[in-house]
Design a protein around this motif. Sequence first.
Motif, PDB file in Angstrom:
ATOM      1  N   LYS A  99      94.403   8.814  -1.761  1.00  0.00           N
ATOM      2  CA  LYS A  99      95.228   7.343  -1.583  1.00  0.00           C
ATOM      3  C   LYS A  99      96.330   7.505  -1.033  1.00  0.00           C
ATOM      4  O   LYS A  99      96.504   6.623  -0.187  1.00  0.00           O
ATOM      5  CB  LYS A  99      95.588   7.610  -3.264  1.00  0.00           C
ATOM      6  N   THR A 114      87.873   5.119   7.601  1.00  0.00           N
ATOM      7  CA  THR A 114      87.300   5.568   6.257  1.00  0.00           C
ATOM      8  C   THR A 114      86.270   6.950   6.527  1.00  0.00           C
ATOM      9  O   THR A 114      85.943   7.461   5.609  1.00  0.00           O
ATOM     10  CB  THR A 114      86.683   4.515   5.718  1.00  0.00           C
ATOM     11  N   ARG A 126      80.771  12.587  -0.222  1.00  0.00           N
ATOM     12  CA  ARG A 126      79.828  11.751  -1.182  1.00  0.00           C
ATOM     13  C   ARG A 126      80.722  10.970  -2.228  1.00  0.00           C
ATOM     14  O   ARG A 126      80.397   9.707  -2.153  1.00  0.00           O
ATOM     15  CB  ARG A 126      78.797  12.569  -1.958  1.00  0.00           C
ATOM     16  N   ASN A 127      81.896  11.216  -2.652  1.00  0.00           N
ATOM     17  CA  ASN A 127      82.458  10.701  -3.765  1.00  0.00           C
ATOM     18  C   ASN A 127      83.845  10.394  -3.581  1.00  0.00           C
ATOM     19  O   ASN A 127      84.095   9.476  -4.259  1.00  0.00           O
ATOM     20  CB  ASN A 127      82.480  11.656  -5.007  1.00  0.00           C
ATOM     21  N   LYS A 129      85.688   8.370  -1.488  1.00  0.00           N
ATOM     22  CA  LYS A 129      85.891   7.079  -1.421  1.00  0.00           C
ATOM     23  C   LYS A 129      85.428   6.354  -2.834  1.00  0.00           C
ATOM     24  O   LYS A 129      86.410   5.069  -3.104  1.00  0.00           O
ATOM     25  CB  LYS A 129      85.010   6.437  -0.175  1.00  0.00           C
ATOM     26  N   ASN A 130      84.571   6.570  -3.519  1.00  0.00           N
ATOM     27  CA  ASN A 130      84.504   5.753  -4.924  1.00  0.00           C
ATOM     28  C   ASN A 130      85.599   6.026  -5.700  1.00  0.00           C
ATOM     29  O   ASN A 130      85.821   4.820  -6.469  1.00  0.00           O
ATOM     30  CB  ASN A 130      83.219   6.426  -5.488  1.00  0.00           C
ATOM     31  N   PHE A 131      86.387   6.884  -5.691  1.00  0.00           N
ATOM     32  CA  PHE A 131      87.601   7.029  -6.567  1.00  0.00           C
ATOM     33  C   PHE A 131      88.810   6.276  -6.093  1.00  0.00           C
ATOM     34  O   PHE A 131      89.870   6.152  -6.952  1.00  0.00           O
ATOM     35  CB  PHE A 131      87.903   8.361  -6.804  1.00  0.00           C
ATOM     36  N   CYS A 132      88.885   5.782  -4.634  1.00  0.00           N
ATOM     37  CA  CYS A 132      89.856   5.220  -3.980  1.00  0.00           C
ATOM     38  C   CYS A 132      89.594   3.804  -3.587  1.00  0.00           C
ATOM     39  O   CYS A 132      90.311   3.463  -2.505  1.00  0.00           O
ATOM     40  CB  CYS A 132      90.395   5.933  -3.029  1.00  0.00           C
ATOM     41  N   GLN A 133      88.561   3.074  -4.229  1.00  0.00           N
ATOM     42  CA  GLN A 133      88.231   1.729  -3.649  1.00  0.00           C
ATOM     43  C   GLN A 133      89.440   0.552  -3.406  1.00  0.00           C
ATOM     44  O   GLN A 133      89.279  -0.015  -2.150  1.00  0.00           O
ATOM     45  CB  GLN A 133      86.907   1.190  -4.776  1.00  0.00           C
ATOM     46  N   GLU A 137      89.867  -0.923   0.382  1.00  0.00           N
ATOM     47  CA  GLU A 137      89.870  -2.450   0.495  1.00  0.00           C
ATOM     48  C   GLU A 137      91.577  -2.929   0.837  1.00  0.00           C
ATOM     49  O   GLU A 137      91.429  -3.726   1.704  1.00  0.00           O
ATOM     50  CB  GLU A 137      89.715  -3.198  -0.859  1.00  0.00           C
TER      51      GLU A 137
END
Length: 303
Positions: A99, A114, A126-127, A129-133, A137
């Motif tokens: 972050k 990214t 794998r994961n 980016k999902n925690f930092c959407q 954005e």
Amino acid sequence: MGSLENLVTQIQGLSGSIEDIAHLHNILRLADESLHSESSALSAVLDQVDPAKHSLGYLYILGMICIGQKRFRKALELLHNVVTAPMNVINAIAVEAYKKYILVSLIHYGQFSTSLPKYASSAAQRNLKNFCQPYIELATTYSSGKIAELEAYVLTNREKFDNDKNLGLVKQVVSSMYKHNIQRLTQTYLTLSLQDIANTVQLGSPKEAEMHVLQMIQDGEIFATINQKDGMVRFLEDPEQYKTCQMIEHIDSSIQRIMTLSRKLNAMDEQMSFDPLYLTKVGRERQRFDFDDFDTVPQKFPI
């Protein structure tokens, strides 16, 4: 806590739990005053940091300290090491580091990619980016160059950023858009009016544009002069002549760091050259090719 050594002792060996994140923030808050008084000692510690030997918590907290001192380039290096460190599962420290890595990249460079490097762990690939959407954005909105859209996005997600204790950095991201837009103008124009700068950069008035330009001149981010009489800004070349004692010391320090890195690479190369697993793998790869099939002299083609 009264010294840098005490800080280092406290953060060594911390795990990747969310409880450690809260503990790290508390340590930094308590240590802030003493750290600023020991900035020279901190610089020596940072130069000796080895990601292979220090915990993620150690690298993360040093990255946060560099952010507080606005040493963004060094902060990015430290946070990058946390994000790309070997890990079987995603941990909280890596998520928080990513972050801040996004935010500091926007502040320092005005852009963010990214794509993680290939040497990052598969778990991170794998994961992470999902925690930092929301931060991904934010970077996408930033890349549009539209300050109104960026401010609207920040306002909508203000609570999220505040809960993450990143709202201060997010505000710096918004301010940095003005700075990077002004820096782009220096690549196109030799002179420009304050009114034109305000219009192009989406500032409210020439006075606001003047304040931003003056601050950037003071921080050494651009080289320019302002004619108060006609409100014109003249952009100048970098006046650095690389002949001051400070610059010589900076160059010498850079050379020493490069030499240290070269020695580490040579040692690693020597170690790999005797590694049985590495030699076996290289041998298998070589067997895939028959070099007799390749011409050593380029072919001549009729025209």
